[in-house]
Design a protein around this motif. Structure first.
Motif, mmCIF file in Angstrom:
data_model
loop_
_atom_site.group_PDB
_atom_site.id
_atom_site.type_symbol
_atom_site.label_atom_id
_atom_site.label_comp_id
_atom_site.label_asym_id
_atom_site.label_seq_id
_atom_site.Cartn_x
_atom_site.Cartn_y
_atom_site.Cartn_z
ATOM 1 N N GLN A 1 0.370 -10.038 -6.178
ATOM 2 C CA GLN A 1 -0.274 -10.952 -5.219
ATOM 3 C C GLN A 1 -1.078 -10.205 -4.161
ATOM 4 O O GLN A 1 -1.753 -10.835 -3.341
ATOM 5 N N VAL A 2 -1.008 -8.876 -4.160
ATOM 6 C CA VAL A 2 -1.698 -8.073 -3.142
ATOM 7 C C VAL A 2 -3.168 -7.913 -3.511
ATOM 8 O O VAL A 2 -3.512 -7.580 -4.655
ATOM 9 N N SER A 3 -4.046 -8.156 -2.550
ATOM 10 C CA SER A 3 -5.476 -7.913 -2.725
ATOM 11 C C SER A 3 -5.815 -6.593 -2.042
ATOM 12 O O SER A 3 -5.967 -6.548 -0.818
ATOM 13 N N PRO A 4 -5.928 -5.508 -2.783
ATOM 14 C CA PRO A 4 -6.080 -4.187 -2.143
ATOM 15 C C PRO A 4 -7.342 -4.052 -1.297
ATOM 16 O O PRO A 4 -7.350 -3.271 -0.349
ATOM 17 N N ILE A 5 -8.367 -4.806 -1.621
ATOM 18 C CA ILE A 5 -9.608 -4.690 -0.848
ATOM 19 C C ILE A 5 -9.420 -5.147 0.595
ATOM 20 O O ILE A 5 -10.157 -4.742 1.498
ATOM 21 N N CYS A 6 -8.396 -5.989 0.833
ATOM 22 C CA CYS A 6 -8.130 -6.503 2.181
ATOM 23 C C CYS A 6 -7.268 -5.560 3.013
ATOM 24 O O CYS A 6 -7.197 -5.701 4.241
ATOM 25 N N VAL A 7 -6.564 -4.632 2.372
ATOM 26 C CA VAL A 7 -5.482 -3.896 3.018
ATOM 27 C C VAL A 7 -5.959 -2.549 3.553
ATOM 28 O O VAL A 7 -6.515 -1.733 2.807
ATOM 29 N N LYS A 8 -5.704 -2.320 4.826
ATOM 30 C CA LYS A 8 -5.987 -1.024 5.443
ATOM 31 C C LYS A 8 -4.713 -0.308 5.876
ATOM 32 O O LYS A 8 -4.708 0.894 6.122
ATOM 33 N N ARG A 9 -3.608 -1.068 5.932
ATOM 34 C CA ARG A 9 -2.360 -0.500 6.460
ATOM 35 C C ARG A 9 -1.193 -1.252 5.818
ATOM 36 O O ARG A 9 -1.223 -2.477 5.701
ATOM 37 N N VAL A 10 -0.166 -0.520 5.403
ATOM 38 C CA VAL A 10 0.991 -1.125 4.747
ATOM 39 C C VAL A 10 2.253 -0.795 5.539
ATOM 40 O O VAL A 10 2.662 0.371 5.615
ATOM 41 N N PHE A 11 2.847 -1.814 6.147
ATOM 42 C CA PHE A 11 4.149 -1.670 6.799
ATOM 43 C C PHE A 11 5.229 -1.820 5.730
ATOM 44 O O PHE A 11 5.181 -2.753 4.917
ATOM 45 N N ILE A 12 6.200 -0.920 5.735
ATOM 46 C CA ILE A 12 7.300 -0.981 4.766
ATOM 47 C C ILE A 12 8.602 -1.051 5.550
ATOM 48 O O ILE A 12 8.987 -0.093 6.234
ATOM 49 N N LEU A 13 9.286 -2.183 5.479
ATOM 50 C CA LEU A 13 10.550 -2.388 6.193
ATOM 51 C C LEU A 13 11.700 -2.289 5.195
ATOM 52 O O LEU A 13 11.835 -3.140 4.309
ATOM 53 N N GLY A 14 12.487 -1.226 5.314
ATOM 54 C CA GLY A 14 13.593 -1.019 4.392
ATOM 55 C C GLY A 14 14.915 -0.911 5.119
ATOM 56 O O GLY A 14 14.987 -0.343 6.224
ATOM 57 N N PRO A 15 15.998 -1.435 4.528
ATOM 58 C CA PRO A 15 17.310 -1.341 5.171
ATOM 59 C C PRO A 15 17.900 0.060 5.066
ATOM 60 O O PRO A 15 17.618 0.802 4.122
ATOM 61 N N SER A 16 18.714 0.404 6.041
ATOM 62 C CA SER A 16 19.401 1.699 6.044
ATOM 63 C C SER A 16 20.706 1.588 5.267
ATOM 64 O O SER A 16 21.580 0.808 5.620
#
Length: 297
Positions: free
Chosen positions: A62-77
């Protein structure tokens, strides 16, 4: 500061061959439908790719790479006790495909809030919840290599109040269409080895169906984008959703935007659900995986 975080789970949790890994990810992405995009945020699993790689593709499709300049990744510890959120101490994250550059400018903004601590390199490299998303991000964004950055955030065992605080803090970033949020989470961990056998005594050989109903209830609440109801659901059921706190932060960020003067229209939809095994007896165990996408309109 170490300049690069190694791909410590490559070769065991997923292939360390760039060609094999790229072909595998492409096959899974091609098998998934683009039906709920472009994604502003996704929820996807973080187990070994042999278990959940195909499921995760439904979110990344579902990701449109042309729109994306920055990717936040929230992962549990999974390995260290953390009451807040922590940021990486490195400059790049390595993957078998290519290295991903961390956004030091955004990190400076987050540190300025005094709500984030710095995680050690050993903590960073021990944790898999963020790493398991890096190859997928690299693959989806491969035509824009060098034109985007990542913002890894390790999320601790937050109280509902802290989930709301971090949600409000991250809401402006979620509102920016140049940002993509990746929330890392598996769903129910059922079985004695996970110390969670809720409902097994009532399922009459259909424990896997009970687990699916349990997960589906939580997924429906996530789709409603209601953080309070999600907290109540977790307290009532005890469902062992390992990324419940990153999910809580995302739901609170969405809630903050919905309460703003000009609230955007948002819709979250789960696109895939799978279990690692079909539990039938209390001696069995399984982990559930779900993939979904949040869109703005």
């Amino acid at each position: 500061m170490s300049s690069v975080r190694r791909a410590t789970h490559a070769g065991s949790w997923y292939s360390n061959s760039d060609r094999e890994l790229g072909d595998q990810l492409e096959k899974w992405l091609n098998a998934a439908d683009l039906c709920h995009g472009p994604a502003r945020a996704i929820i996807a699993p973080h187990a070994g790719y042999s278990y959940c790689g195909a499921c995760g593709a439904f979110a990344y499709r579902q990701v449109s790479p042309i729109c994306v300049k920055r990717v936040f990744i929230l992962g549990p510890s999974h390995h260290v006790r953390l009451s807040g959120c922590a940021l990486s101490s490195t400059l790049k994250y390595s993957t078998p495909l290519y290295d991903l550059t961390l956004d030091q400018g955004v990190y400076d903004q987050l540190y300025a809030t005094e709500q984030f601590e710095r995680m050690s390199l050993s903590t960073d490299e021990d944790e898999h919840s963020i790493e398991m998303h890096l190859p997928y991000i690299a693959k989806v964004m491969e035509n824009f290599k060098g034109q985007f950055t990542i913002v890894p955030v390790l999320v601790g065992s937050l109280t509902p109040e802290k989930e709301a605080r971090y949600g409000r803090l991250l809401a402006p970033y979620l509102a920016d269409p140049a940002n993509l949020f990746v929330v890392s989470s598996d769903f129910c961990h059922w079985g004695q080895r996970f110390r969670y056998v809720n409902g097994g005594d009532r399922a009459n050989g259909h424990i896997h169906e009970f687990i699916q109903q349990l997960d589906r209830e939580g997924m429906d609440i996530i789709e409603s984008l209601d953080p309070a109801k999600f907290t109540q659901y977790l307290q009532r059921t005890g469902n062992t959703i390992c990324g419940r706190h990153p999910i809580g932060v995302l739901l609170n960020a969405a809630a903050a935007l919905r309460s703003s003067r000009r609230p955007p229209r948002m819709a979250f939809k789960f696109l895939c659900y799978r279990q690692s095994d079909r539990c039938r007896t209390p001696a069995d165990s399984s982990v559930s995986y779900a993939a979904g996408s949040l869109v703005f309109s």
